[in-house]
Design an enzyme around this catalytic site. Structure first.
Site, PDB file in Angstrom:
ATOM      1  N   LYS A 178       1.302  -1.103   0.461  1.00 35.98           N
ATOM      2  CA  LYS A 178      -0.039  -0.147  -0.274  1.00 35.98           C
ATOM      3  C   LYS A 178       0.881   1.288  -0.210  1.00 35.98           C
ATOM      4  O   LYS A 178       1.612   1.651   1.085  1.00 35.98           O
ATOM      5  CB  LYS A 178      -1.485   0.361   1.336  1.00 35.98           C
ATOM      6  CG  LYS A 178      -2.573   0.952   1.274  1.00 35.98           C
ATOM      7  CD  LYS A 178      -2.104   1.977   0.841  1.00 35.98           C
ATOM      8  CE  LYS A 178      -1.796   3.127   1.889  1.00 35.98           C
ATOM      9  NZ  LYS A 178      -1.209   4.659   1.424  1.00 35.98           N
ATOM     10  N   GLU A 253       9.470   1.822  11.190  1.00 33.51           N
ATOM     11  CA  GLU A 253      10.368   2.292  10.917  1.00 33.51           C
ATOM     12  C   GLU A 253      10.199   4.167  10.923  1.00 33.51           C
ATOM     13  O   GLU A 253       9.138   4.330  10.101  1.00 33.51           O
ATOM     14  CB  GLU A 253      10.756   2.362   9.792  1.00 33.51           C
ATOM     15  CG  GLU A 253      11.392   1.039   8.823  1.00 33.51           C
ATOM     16  CD  GLU A 253      12.668   0.469   9.346  1.00 33.51           C
ATOM     17  OE1 GLU A 253      13.074   1.878  10.371  1.00 33.51           O
ATOM     18  OE2 GLU A 253      13.612  -0.220   9.515  1.00 33.51           O
ATOM     19  N   CYS A 287      13.633  10.540   7.559  1.00 31.72           N
ATOM     20  CA  CYS A 287      13.529   9.871   8.457  1.00 31.72           C
ATOM     21  C   CYS A 287      14.856   9.871   9.078  1.00 31.72           C
ATOM     22  O   CYS A 287      15.060  10.969  10.433  1.00 31.72           O
ATOM     23  CB  CYS A 287      12.818   8.458   9.092  1.00 31.72           C
ATOM     24  SG  CYS A 287      14.040   8.015   7.587  1.00 31.72           S
ATOM     25  N   GLU A 384      10.290  16.627  15.647  1.00 30.78           N
ATOM     26  CA  GLU A 384      10.568  15.856  13.752  1.00 30.78           C
ATOM     27  C   GLU A 384       9.941  17.250  12.858  1.00 30.78           C
ATOM     28  O   GLU A 384       8.532  17.360  12.965  1.00 30.78           O
ATOM     29  CB  GLU A 384      10.524  15.066  12.994  1.00 30.78           C
ATOM     30  CG  GLU A 384      10.289  14.431  11.721  1.00 30.78           C
ATOM     31  CD  GLU A 384      10.200  13.418  11.678  1.00 30.78           C
ATOM     32  OE1 GLU A 384       8.907  12.466  12.160  1.00 30.78           O
ATOM     33  OE2 GLU A 384      11.055  12.507  11.209  1.00 30.78           O
TER      34      GLU A 384
HETATM   35  P1  NAD Z   1       2.054   8.454   7.505  1.00 30.59           P
HETATM   36  O1  NAD Z   1       2.351   7.940   8.910  1.00 30.59           O
HETATM   37  O2  NAD Z   1       1.358   9.565   7.058  1.00 30.59           O
HETATM   38  O3  NAD Z   1       1.708   7.898   6.025  1.00 30.59           O
HETATM   39  C1  NAD Z   1       3.074   6.864   5.821  1.00 30.59           C
HETATM   40  C2  NAD Z   1       1.879   5.916   5.669  1.00 30.59           C
HETATM   41  O4  NAD Z   1       0.946   5.486   5.505  1.00 30.59           O
HETATM   42  C3  NAD Z   1       1.244   5.739   3.750  1.00 30.59           C
HETATM   43  O5  NAD Z   1       0.779   5.071   3.338  1.00 30.59           O
HETATM   44  C4  NAD Z   1      -0.382   5.722   4.833  1.00 30.59           C
HETATM   45  O6  NAD Z   1      -1.541   5.916   3.560  1.00 30.59           O
HETATM   46  C5  NAD Z   1      -0.299   5.207   5.687  1.00 30.59           C
HETATM   47  N1  NAD Z   1      -1.453   5.473   6.649  1.00 30.59           N
HETATM   48  C6  NAD Z   1      -2.381   6.389   6.802  1.00 30.59           C
HETATM   49  N2  NAD Z   1      -3.077   6.731   7.694  1.00 30.59           N
HETATM   50  C7  NAD Z   1      -2.755   5.274   7.722  1.00 30.59           C
HETATM   51  C8  NAD Z   1      -4.112   4.560   9.230  1.00 30.59           C
HETATM   52  N3  NAD Z   1      -5.017   4.483   9.683  1.00 30.59           N
HETATM   53  N4  NAD Z   1      -3.632   2.782   8.915  1.00 30.59           N
HETATM   54  C9  NAD Z   1      -3.002   2.043   7.994  1.00 30.59           C
HETATM   55  N5  NAD Z   1      -1.978   3.155   7.341  1.00 30.59           N
HETATM   56  C10 NAD Z   1      -1.773   4.022   6.939  1.00 30.59           C
HETATM   57  O7  NAD Z   1       3.882   9.583   7.173  1.00 30.59           O
HETATM   58  P2  NAD Z   1       4.315  10.274   6.028  1.00 30.59           P
HETATM   59  O8  NAD Z   1       3.650  11.226   6.296  1.00 30.59           O
HETATM   60  O9  NAD Z   1       3.574   9.834   5.022  1.00 30.59           O
HETATM   61  O10 NAD Z   1       5.691  10.239   6.027  1.00 30.59           O
HETATM   62  C11 NAD Z   1       6.334  11.141   7.017  1.00 30.59           C
HETATM   63  C12 NAD Z   1       6.557  10.190   8.436  1.00 30.59           C
HETATM   64  O11 NAD Z   1       7.557   8.903   7.662  1.00 30.59           O
HETATM   65  C13 NAD Z   1       7.834  10.930   8.320  1.00 30.59           C
HETATM   66  O12 NAD Z   1       7.744  10.952  10.072  1.00 30.59           O
HETATM   67  C14 NAD Z   1       9.107   9.916   8.775  1.00 30.59           C
HETATM   68  O13 NAD Z   1      10.047   9.940  10.105  1.00 30.59           O
HETATM   69  C15 NAD Z   1       8.683   8.928   8.657  1.00 30.59           C
HETATM   70  N6  NAD Z   1       9.571   8.290   7.812  1.00 30.59           N
HETATM   71  C16 NAD Z   1      10.197   7.386   8.033  1.00 30.59           C
HETATM   72  C17 NAD Z   1      11.376   6.415   7.670  1.00 30.59           C
HETATM   73  C18 NAD Z   1      11.843   5.446   8.074  1.00 30.59           C
HETATM   74  O14 NAD Z   1      13.050   4.672   7.659  1.00 30.59           O
HETATM   75  N7  NAD Z   1      12.428   5.491   9.506  1.00 30.59           N
HETATM   76  C19 NAD Z   1      11.821   6.540   6.508  1.00 30.59           C
HETATM   77  C20 NAD Z   1      10.678   7.473   6.110  1.00 30.59           C
HETATM   78  C21 NAD Z   1       9.844   8.842   6.269  1.00 30.59           C
END
Ligand code: NAD
Length: 482
Positions: A178, A253, A287, A384
């Site tokens: 997804k 992650e 991240c 962050e």
């Molecule tokens: P997000 O959590 O909003 O979204 C991530 C994913 O989760 C998307 O595919 C989204 O559609 C899905 N999602 C959203 N709501 C959901 C729910 N209720 N149930 C299941 N899935 C759901 O994050 P973002 O804004 O896309 O990304 C930014 C964040 O990701 C930052 O905090 C960043 O630090 C983190 N990040 C971490 C890593 C790592 O490897 N540690 C890598 C990249 C990004």
């Protein structure tokens, strides 16, 4: 959109490219212009059900029967196709997420490397024999979980798909992916290449859609045996709670507020590009961005002056112009980052970059900003931001540096800049992080290097060989033969 050689409004279930059930779609925006460039399918809970069923069927069919060597060969072929199409993938990603072309190209090459690495590793995961009682032979088997769910964010789609889907497929799992609603195009392109490389139907299913619809349905699905989530802390908590209800393992992650520690004896010429780049790469939407630069007092003024000079030379513009920074992903992300910057007093802004002349009005541009003079517990230093913002913080000695570095709820990555070998070793142990870099940062991407966090940065490890253990389960066989 010119480079798309496939229909982006179709999702992939069991080898069939089809519209979402209900046929709803979501718009795709180019963050450099704010203009619509395509439409993707808005996958539903029913599509997730069908995708999980298709994955289960693949496990029971050709994919489940494939030998480790055959899985490895397919992954290697996918890697070759990704390499051949790297330029097209980079252009698609640049348009879709606003990433400068050179950075998008690096992501495409990393995706190819993940496929090569996990293609080569697939048949090298072995069990053990365990000395036991007389008359017994005991050994362990590494087996796939079964159906794995992969929920991916928008900031590094190709890299995160590579590290999580690559490792899961290498171990023989069947995947339901997804991608983030803001960044689905390279996920779909990847699936097309995987199909072209001979990946059996159902081994990889891709369901674009909203997080609260398709994402929530995937994380709560009782037919999923392992979840890999990369994204924000808040959603990670929800995914873990959903996984707990099905009692399945989950890799999280999450975010970070990673520090680089610069000591008085550091080689500043070597450090400077790493200090700046680790804050502005992907416009800070990383991240593992080094958003905190901790500097010992003896070199603080010098580091501040040199970083400020570098910042004043940074330029922001459309992704295809390939400057140091592109736009942020969305209007919402720009609003979040701008809200943080509004908290800084004018004398706390040490330096800023500038927008290129031709930046389109509708793009989500923010100028990179270097901050100084904030206390370690200020929200700008502690939280962050996920934008191109770095904060310089002075420290007195090692203990002081460690206290500040470990003083957030995150623990993803850290770096130590010092010529003193004993200090390097001491700090590598004392810093609370999943990765510690000594006199470098990020190690050039490090497909081979286990990666993940502690604290609110998450748990479990992806990348490297370690990920293969996470995407498999261990069975112990004890045979009594007398
Ligand atoms: P997000 O959590 O909003 O979204 C991530 C994913 O989760 C998307 O595919 C989204 O559609 C899905 N999602 C959203 N709501 C959901 C729910 N209720 N149930 C299941 N899935 C759901 O994050 P973002 O804004 O896309 O990304 C930014 C964040 O990701 C930052 O905090 C960043 O630090 C983190 N990040 C971490 C890593 C790592 O490897 N540690 C890598 C990249 C990004």
């Amino acid at each position: 959109m010119q480079d798309l050689w496939f229909d982006p409004a179709e999702l992939l279930i069991g080898g069939n490219w089809q519209p979402a059930s209900g046929a709803a779609r979501l718009p795709v925006e180019d963050p450099s212009t704010g203009q619509g460039i395509a439409e993707i399918a808005r996958g539903t809970a029913a599509d997730i059900d069908a995708a999980v069923d298709a994955a289960e069927a693949a496990r029971a069919g050709d994919w489940g029967r494939a030998t480790a060597a055959e899985r490895g060969r397919i992954l290697t072929r996918i890697g070759q196709l990704v390499l051949e199409r790297a330029e097209v993938l980079a252009r698609i990603e640049a348009r879709d997420v606003g990433k400068p072309l050179a950075q998008a190209r690096a992501d495409a090459l990393a995706l190819a490397r993940y496929m090569e690495f996990y293609g080569g590793a697939a048949d090298k995961v072995m069990g053990e024999t365990i000395p036991y009682l007389d008359g017994y032979t005991v050994y362990t088997l590494r087996e796939p979980h079964g159906v794995t769910g992969h929920i991916v964010p928008w900031n590094y789609p190709m890299q995160i798909i590579g590290r999580s889907v690559g490792a899961a497929l290498a171990m023989g799992n069947a995947c339901v992916l997804k991608p983030a609603e803001e960044a689905c195009l390279t996920a779909l392109a990847f699936a097309r290449l995987a199909e072209e490389a001979g990946l059996p139907a159902g081994a990889l299913n891709v369901v674009p859609g909203l997080g609260e619809e398709a994402g929530a349905a995937l994380s709560a699905h009782p037919g999923v045996h392992h979840l890999s989530f990369t994204g924000s802390v808040g959603v990670g908590e929800m995914v873990q709670a959903a996984a707990a209800r099905n009692v399945v393992p989950v890799t999280l992650e999450l975010g970070g507020k990673s520090p680089q520690l610069v000591f008085d004896d550091a080689d500043l010429d070597a450090a400077l590009p790493f200090l700046v780049n680790a804050g502005i790469q992907n416009a800070g939407q990383t991240c593992s961005a080094a958003s905190r630069i901790l500097v010992q007092r003896g070199v603080y003024d010098q580091v501040l002056a040199r970083m400020a000079k570098a910042y004043r030379g940074l330029r922001v513009g459309p992704a295809l112009d390939d400057l140091q920074l592109g736009p942020l992903i969305s209007a919402r992300q720009k609003e979040i980052v701008s809200g943080f910057l509004d908290m800084a007093a004018p004398d706390q802004i040490a330096a800023q970059g500038s927008l290129a002349d031709d930046t389109p009005d509708g793009g989500h541009y923010v100028t990179p900003t270097l901050l100084a003079g904030l206390s370690p517990d200020h929200p700008l230093t502690r939280d962050e931001i996920f934008g191109p913002v770095q904060t310089l913080i002075p420290f007195d000695d090692e203990d002081h540096a460690v206290a500040i570095a470990n003083g957030t709820e995150y623990g993803l990555v850290a770096a130590v800049w010092s010529q003193n070998g004993a200090r390097q070793m001491r700090l590598a142990k004392r810093l609370r992080a999943g990765q510690v870099f000594i006199n470098n940062y990020g190690a050039g991407g490090g497909v081979e290097l286990p990666f993940g966090g502690v604290g609110k940065s998450g748990h479990g490890r992806e990348k490297g060989f370690e990920a293969l253990y996470g995407f498999s389960t261990l069975k112990t066989v004890a045979a009594r033969h007398g």
